[in-house]
Write a protein that holds these residues in place. Structure first.
Motif, short mmCIF file in Angstrom:
data_model
loop_
_atom_site.label_atom_id
_atom_site.label_comp_id
_atom_site.label_asym_id
_atom_site.label_seq_id
_atom_site.Cartn_x
_atom_site.Cartn_y
_atom_site.Cartn_z
N VAL A 1 0.86 -1.19 0.00
CA VAL A 1 0.00 0.00 0.00
C VAL A 1 0.89 1.23 0.00
CG1 VAL A 1 -2.05 -1.02 1.07
CG2 VAL A 1 -0.23 -0.08 2.52
N ALA B 1 4.81 -0.39 4.19
CA ALA B 1 4.04 0.53 3.34
C ALA B 1 5.00 1.55 2.75
CB ALA B 1 2.94 1.23 4.14
N TRP C 1 -4.69 6.36 0.26
CA TRP C 1 -3.95 5.10 0.29
C TRP C 1 -4.36 4.26 -0.93
CZ3 TRP C 1 0.14 3.78 3.01
CH2 TRP C 1 0.41 4.47 4.20
N THR C 2 -3.37 3.71 -1.60
CA THR C 2 -3.60 2.93 -2.82
C THR C 2 -3.00 1.55 -2.67
OG1 THR C 2 -3.51 4.94 -4.17
CG2 THR C 2 -3.19 2.85 -5.31
N PRO C 3 -3.82 0.49 -2.83
CA PRO C 3 -3.25 -0.86 -2.79
C PRO C 3 -2.60 -1.22 -4.12
CG PRO C 3 -5.61 -0.99 -3.17
CD PRO C 3 -5.27 0.47 -3.01
N ASN D 1 -7.94 -4.90 2.23
CA ASN D 1 -8.23 -3.82 1.29
C ASN D 1 -9.63 -4.05 0.73
OD1 ASN D 1 -5.63 -2.12 0.81
ND2 ASN D 1 -4.93 -4.25 0.85
N THR E 1 -7.92 0.96 2.81
CA THR E 1 -7.00 0.03 3.47
C THR E 1 -7.31 -0.04 4.96
OG1 THR E 1 -5.25 0.41 1.84
CG2 THR E 1 -4.57 -0.45 3.97
#
Length: 263
Positions: free
Chosen positions: A22, A65, A80-82, A150, A212
């Motif tokens: 993430v 992370a 937040w980006t997975p 997620n 997330t």
């Protein structure tokens, strides 16, 4: 949700489609490092700089992370980006396009760490694709301060599930309910992510987006700490089938959830 835990050593290669990392892009990296360092006990080490200043967050010396600095002229959402694992990010990016998604960044190399792309599904929700080389992803999970789940918050799950199934080969496990639109994505029989169709309940200012969940030792104590550190509580602590959970935002507005999973 608790099934998403795994013993992920630093050299454990993920099954393609598994969330493996993430990352958060912000405007003021130093201040946000301070927030998450206090909240989760993270320490920081410089990472690949292809997209600008970038650090990796470490817990007990193991990577959990990433966080980077947005260019001043880019007014992108702070979120937040997975990143989903891939054995061939170029081929996965092609599949994203063929199935109605878009590729906004890459594919490009992140030094010796691996190769990445940043994409969006047909509804516009942004996610990353990661082909690990020296860096395979989050090296520790299932303990406080680590990502454990997620979930995509979207309008409806049917078409989005079809997209992700086509690109990554997920198995679908829908919740059978007349008033709850939810699909769990599985790989090799293991739950890896969720899709939550919210219809008109989806915040208009956000649109479809991934959320997330981070494991914490005490949700209520974490919420007090978030407030003290100039973050905000967006959804108070409540008990769920997956443990006690709450949703918060950091000082730049990036939303995430905290959960104390059942032991």
């Amino acid at each position: 949700m608790t099934e998403a835990r795994e013993s992920a050593g630093p050299h454990a290669r993920r099954v393609p489609g598994t969330p493996c990392w993430v990352s958060l892009m912000v405007h003021g990296l130093d201040a946000i490092e301070e927030f998450y360092g206090e909240l989760f006990g993270w320490e920081f080490r410089p990472g690949p700089q292809q997209l600008g200043p970038y650090v990796r967050a470490l817990l007990d010396g193991r990577e959990v992370a990433g966080m980077g600095q947005l260019p001043p002229d880019r007014r992108l959402p702070v979120a937040w980006t997975p990143y989903l694992a891939s054995d061939d990010v170029d081929r996965t990016a092609d599949a994203v396009r063929l199935c109605g998604g878009t590729v906004a960044v890459g594919p490009l190399d992140a030094a010796e760490a691996g190769r990445l792309a940043i994409a969006a599904d047909p509804s516009g929700a942004v996610f990353g694709i990661w082909q690990g080389a020296a860096h395979l992803g989050t090296a520790i999970t299932g303990v406080p301060g680590t990502p454990v789940w997620n979930e995509l918050l979207t309008f409806e799950t049917e078409s989005v599930a079809k997209f992700f199934k086509s690109v990554f080969g997920y198995e679908e496990e829908p919740v059978v309910s007349a008033d709850f639109d939810y699909v769990t994505l599985r790989l090799a029989g293991r739950q890896v992510a969720g899709l939550h169709g919210m219809g008109h309940g989806l915040p208009r200012d956000r649109g479809p987006h991934w959320q997330t969940y981070f494991e914490v030792a005490d949700v209520d104590a974490t919420l007090r700490q978030v407030t003290e550190l100039d973050g905000r509580v967006l959804r108070p602590a409540h008990d769920s089938p997956h443990g006690r959970v709450a949703t918060v935002a950091d000082p730049e507005g990036a939303e995430f959830s905290v959960v104390r999973s059942p032991s």
